[in-house]
Motif scaffolding. Sequence first.
Motif, PDB file in Angstrom:
ATOM      1  N   GLU A 181       0.844  -1.190   0.000  1.00  0.00           N
ATOM      2  CA  GLU A 181       0.000   0.000   0.000  1.00  0.00           C
ATOM      3  C   GLU A 181       0.886   1.249   0.000  1.00  0.00           C
ATOM      4  O   GLU A 181       1.926   1.284   0.629  1.00  0.00           O
ATOM      5  CB  GLU A 181      -0.886   0.025   1.248  1.00  0.00           C
ATOM      6  CG  GLU A 181      -1.785   1.247   1.321  1.00  0.00           C
ATOM      7  CD  GLU A 181      -2.413   1.426   2.692  1.00  0.00           C
ATOM      8  OE1 GLU A 181      -1.974   0.766   3.651  1.00  0.00           O
ATOM      9  OE2 GLU A 181      -3.329   2.257   2.817  1.00  0.00           O
ATOM     10  N   GLY A 182       0.447   2.226  -0.717  1.00  0.00           N
ATOM     11  CA  GLY A 182       1.194   3.478  -0.745  1.00  0.00           C
ATOM     12  C   GLY A 182       2.019   3.630  -1.993  1.00  0.00           C
ATOM     13  O   GLY A 182       2.358   4.754  -2.373  1.00  0.00           O
ATOM     14  N   LYS A 183       2.364   2.526  -2.649  1.00  0.00           N
ATOM     15  CA  LYS A 183       3.187   2.673  -3.875  1.00  0.00           C
ATOM     16  C   LYS A 183       3.007   1.471  -4.796  1.00  0.00           C
ATOM     17  O   LYS A 183       3.978   1.000  -5.400  1.00  0.00           O
ATOM     18  CB  LYS A 183       4.657   2.866  -3.518  1.00  0.00           C
ATOM     19  CG  LYS A 183       5.247   1.753  -2.661  1.00  0.00           C
ATOM     20  CD  LYS A 183       6.743   1.948  -2.474  1.00  0.00           C
ATOM     21  CE  LYS A 183       7.322   0.800  -1.664  1.00  0.00           C
ATOM     22  NZ  LYS A 183       8.755   0.943  -1.405  1.00  0.00           N
ATOM     23  N   GLU A 184       1.791   0.993  -4.928  1.00  0.00           N
ATOM     24  CA  GLU A 184       1.562  -0.139  -5.814  1.00  0.00           C
ATOM     25  C   GLU A 184       1.902   0.223  -7.259  1.00  0.00           C
ATOM     26  O   GLU A 184       1.545   1.304  -7.739  1.00  0.00           O
ATOM     27  CB  GLU A 184       0.098  -0.593  -5.754  1.00  0.00           C
ATOM     28  CG  GLU A 184      -0.321  -1.151  -4.412  1.00  0.00           C
ATOM     29  CD  GLU A 184      -1.183  -0.173  -3.636  1.00  0.00           C
ATOM     30  OE1 GLU A 184      -0.991   1.053  -3.812  1.00  0.00           O
ATOM     31  OE2 GLU A 184      -2.039  -0.638  -2.866  1.00  0.00           O
ATOM     32  N   HIS A 185       2.558  -0.678  -7.940  1.00  0.00           N
ATOM     33  CA  HIS A 185       2.772  -0.530  -9.379  1.00  0.00           C
ATOM     34  C   HIS A 185       1.506  -1.047 -10.068  1.00  0.00           C
ATOM     35  O   HIS A 185       0.878  -2.002  -9.598  1.00  0.00           O
ATOM     36  CB  HIS A 185       3.976  -1.351  -9.844  1.00  0.00           C
ATOM     37  CG  HIS A 185       5.284  -0.893  -9.276  1.00  0.00           C
ATOM     38  ND1 HIS A 185       6.470  -0.925  -9.964  1.00  0.00           N
ATOM     39  CD2 HIS A 185       5.605  -0.379  -8.056  1.00  0.00           C
ATOM     40  CE1 HIS A 185       7.452  -0.451  -9.227  1.00  0.00           C
ATOM     41  NE2 HIS A 185       6.954  -0.123  -8.041  1.00  0.00           N
ATOM     42  N   VAL A 186       1.148  -0.419 -11.170  1.00  0.00           N
ATOM     43  CA  VAL A 186      -0.051  -0.819 -11.907  1.00  0.00           C
ATOM     44  C   VAL A 186       0.387  -1.483 -13.217  1.00  0.00           C
ATOM     45  O   VAL A 186       0.984  -0.839 -14.077  1.00  0.00           O
ATOM     46  CB  VAL A 186      -0.961   0.379 -12.198  1.00  0.00           C
ATOM     47  CG1 VAL A 186      -2.234  -0.086 -12.888  1.00  0.00           C
ATOM     48  CG2 VAL A 186      -1.295   1.133 -10.910  1.00  0.00           C
ATOM     49  N   LEU A 187       0.096  -2.757 -13.347  1.00  0.00           N
ATOM     50  CA  LEU A 187       0.477  -3.511 -14.536  1.00  0.00           C
ATOM     51  C   LEU A 187      -0.768  -3.821 -15.363  1.00  0.00           C
ATOM     52  O   LEU A 187      -1.782  -4.266 -14.820  1.00  0.00           O
ATOM     53  CB  LEU A 187       1.151  -4.834 -14.155  1.00  0.00           C
ATOM     54  CG  LEU A 187       2.629  -4.786 -13.733  1.00  0.00           C
ATOM     55  CD1 LEU A 187       2.833  -3.971 -12.476  1.00  0.00           C
ATOM     56  CD2 LEU A 187       3.151  -6.204 -13.524  1.00  0.00           C
ATOM     57  N   THR A 188      -0.673  -3.577 -16.651  1.00  0.00           N
ATOM     58  CA  THR A 188      -1.773  -3.922 -17.552  1.00  0.00           C
ATOM     59  C   THR A 188      -1.350  -5.120 -18.392  1.00  0.00           C
ATOM     60  O   THR A 188      -0.313  -5.079 -19.073  1.00  0.00           O
ATOM     61  CB  THR A 188      -2.121  -2.744 -18.473  1.00  0.00           C
ATOM     62  OG1 THR A 188      -2.428  -1.608 -17.673  1.00  0.00           O
ATOM     63  CG2 THR A 188      -3.320  -3.083 -19.357  1.00  0.00           C
ATOM     64  N   PHE A 189      -2.141  -6.182 -18.295  1.00  0.00           N
ATOM     65  CA  PHE A 189      -1.872  -7.394 -19.078  1.00  0.00           C
ATOM     66  C   PHE A 189      -2.821  -7.433 -20.266  1.00  0.00           C
ATOM     67  O   PHE A 189      -3.981  -7.048 -20.163  1.00  0.00           O
ATOM     68  CB  PHE A 189      -2.091  -8.649 -18.225  1.00  0.00           C
ATOM     69  CG  PHE A 189      -1.021  -8.883 -17.195  1.00  0.00           C
ATOM     70  CD1 PHE A 189      -0.982  -8.129 -16.025  1.00  0.00           C
ATOM     71  CD2 PHE A 189      -0.057  -9.858 -17.381  1.00  0.00           C
ATOM     72  CE1 PHE A 189       0.001  -8.344 -15.066  1.00  0.00           C
ATOM     73  CE2 PHE A 189       0.934 -10.084 -16.422  1.00  0.00           C
ATOM     74  CZ  PHE A 189       0.968  -9.324 -15.268  1.00  0.00           C
TER      75      PHE A 189
END
Lengths: 293, 111
Positions: B87-95
């Motif tokens: 929490e606080g710095k999640e990376h967002v990955l799009t598959f």
Amino acid sequence: MIATLARRASPVLSLTAQGVAPAPLQRQATPSAASEQVEDGACACGGGCPRCAGASSLVAKLADRGQFGEPAPDAGVTRPGAPLPYREATELAECIRIMGEANTAYCRQEVLGEKPTVPQRKLTVNVTKLDGSTRSTSVADASAIFRAAADFSIEPGKAETLNRTESEALIGSDLTLDEYSSVGTPTAEETALTARNRSVGTITVYLVKALSAGSHGEAFWPSGFPTVPASVVIKNGDSPFVAGKPLAHELGHVLLDDGSHPAEVTNLMSYSHTGVGLDASRMSKARSSAFVK
Amino acid sequence: MPGSDNDIDLQATWQSFLDALESADLEEMRRLVEESVAEWLATLSGGLEAATLRKLAAQWRMWRFRVVDGRALQPGQETVQALLGPEGKEHVLTFRRAASGWVIEHWQPGL
């Protein structure tokens, strides 16, 4: 940001202006404008139509100087605290509806021609720049975001630039900060780094070359990291985010004492590249943070 | 819903990607990501330097990986987002679903 907002707002506002009167949006202190002035919040139609009902409500709000700031100092039509003319009230309401309440100051500037108010409140941050960081120690971009979103500015406090030896002693020879993997558990490098350049009641910003897991930045908000003084870390470059967003976003985590990310893409605290606004709740909380004085 | 076939496929793709980084198998890594993601990884790792890739894999393996909202993927769904990290710095990955399986189309660093 202002230019972007203006581009978004103009077409819609022009349509609104055409619907009300064939006059441009700019404030015009002319007899014809004065003739449309609303007295005591009343509407030109007598107050019965839905548009006037909304305008009356807005007029009452605008008269509240504590909420919206000082009225236009150059008002030839409107004196401080007096109701706004119908056209201005309508256009201002439309602007705020489109741009959101976080941009009220911008709308007042555009529609009423008011000079931007000087924020009364300030957030002072210390800045430590490590070797390998290519960032400016300026916090101007982030300050502009908070001025627009929450009406306070960021002022630089104690600044220091560490040489290579000093930087390596803190975060190793790769000059890449070993970043935390769980909230509340800082790494040894983070613990050492965040002890630098402290002042009581002040957030310190650390500018580094990179973070070990590729994060763009990170924050140590008080309730999440009780053993770490309030701090944020930012890597080189803002891209793909708009200028100032990474630093403002990380400072937001500390001011809000919250590590969450809302879904609204216009929100500063979202993951979006461009969102720099704050909803009313977050704006209020940020402004009332103990760090904002 | 975690545990669905599609979710398992996605988790398997993620593990394969980490394995490729760990073994510095650049060919396999490139099969699992779009070019823009490979370029970002190169920037992050000093030009896909093996030791740095291993460090990244080790760190990301410790991080929580989850499909956004934990919702079940729908049959025929072509893209899905996943969050990586605390929490606080999640990376967002799009598959994105490709003929060969899921590939990482976009990677937004956490902040």
